[in-house]
Scaffold this motif. Structure first.
Motif, short mmCIF file in Angstrom:
data_model
loop_
_atom_site.label_atom_id
_atom_site.label_comp_id
_atom_site.label_asym_id
_atom_site.label_seq_id
_atom_site.Cartn_x
_atom_site.Cartn_y
_atom_site.Cartn_z
N ILE A 1 38.70 43.04 42.58
CA ILE A 1 37.70 42.24 43.49
C ILE A 1 36.35 42.20 42.88
O ILE A 1 35.76 41.14 42.69
CB ILE A 1 37.95 42.35 44.93
N ALA A 2 35.73 43.38 42.88
CA ALA A 2 34.64 43.72 42.28
C ALA A 2 34.43 42.96 40.78
O ALA A 2 33.23 42.51 40.63
CB ALA A 2 34.13 45.20 42.20
N ALA A 3 35.33 43.29 39.99
CA ALA A 3 35.39 42.74 38.66
C ALA A 3 35.25 41.31 38.88
O ALA A 3 34.53 40.56 37.86
CB ALA A 3 36.60 43.13 37.91
N LEU B 1 26.21 45.11 44.50
CA LEU B 1 27.44 45.70 45.29
C LEU B 1 28.83 45.66 44.44
O LEU B 1 29.31 46.70 44.27
CB LEU B 1 27.70 44.79 46.20
N ALA B 2 28.74 44.59 43.64
CA ALA B 2 30.17 44.82 42.43
C ALA B 2 29.78 45.80 41.52
O ALA B 2 30.93 46.63 41.42
CB ALA B 2 30.41 43.35 41.97
N PRO B 3 28.88 45.95 40.76
CA PRO B 3 28.88 47.22 39.86
C PRO B 3 29.07 48.57 40.72
O PRO B 3 29.32 49.33 39.92
CB PRO B 3 27.17 46.95 39.45
N LEU C 1 32.52 48.79 41.05
CA LEU C 1 33.12 49.20 39.78
C LEU C 1 33.03 50.59 39.39
O LEU C 1 33.87 51.21 38.88
CB LEU C 1 32.65 48.35 38.76
N ILE C 2 31.90 51.05 39.49
CA ILE C 2 31.45 52.48 39.09
C ILE C 2 32.59 53.59 40.20
O ILE C 2 32.98 54.41 39.25
CB ILE C 2 30.01 52.95 39.44
N GLY D 1 29.42 48.89 34.94
CA GLY D 1 28.78 48.90 36.37
C GLY D 1 27.33 49.20 36.29
O GLY D 1 26.25 48.72 36.69
N LEU D 2 27.05 50.26 35.36
CA LEU D 2 25.75 50.89 35.28
C LEU D 2 24.69 49.85 34.40
O LEU D 2 23.62 49.66 35.17
CB LEU D 2 25.70 52.16 34.61
#
Length: 133
Positions: free
Chosen positions: A71-73, A58-60, A63-64, A17-18
């Motif tokens: 869904i984010a992955a 948004l997705a990262p 994830l964080i 994520g980062l």
């Protein structure tokens, strides 16, 4: 020593994520003109470039935090596939000067996201109470 899969998933989620979020922040700061130009050159509407903000900001963040992680992955992985198709398709079957895969960093992001999609967030997550954590 006991294994701790949940801690391992946390490390994987936060690191992926980062690392991707930094790409997204760069696009927020410097703009999307480069991506808009690539899209226009492919005959696609330039407003599709804003989709990169979903995949790289948004997705990262999700994830964080471990929020709707699968869904984010999936969004993160699709973002990687689009980046490969748009900017790196000529390098898919290439090696770098040092013998590594020419797109190994992007591949690591993609396959890391796929792994998180299949495993979920683990217990150290905002939403870990259902199948789509």
């Amino acid at each position: 020593m006991n294994k701790n899969n949940d801690l391992g998933l946390l490390v994987l989620r936060v690191s992926l994520g980062l690392l991707m979020l930094l790409h997204g922040i760069a696009k927020l700061v410097h703009g999307l003109d480069f991506i808009k130009g690539m899209l226009s050159g492919m005959g696609l509407p330039s407003f599709f470039a804003y989709g990169v903000l979903v995949g790289e900001v948004l997705a990262p963040i999700a994830l964080i935090a471990g929020f709707r992680t699968r869904i984010a992955a999936a969004i993160y992985a699709v973002n990687c596939i689009v980046a490969i198709a748009m900017a790196h398709s000529g390098d898919i079957f290439s090696l770098s000067d040092h013998g590594g895969w020419a797109i190994e960093l992007l591949g690591l992001y993609l396959f890391g996201a796929v792994a998180i999609f299949f495993t979920g967030a683990g217990k150290y997550a905002v939403s870990n109470q259902n199948n789509w954590d």
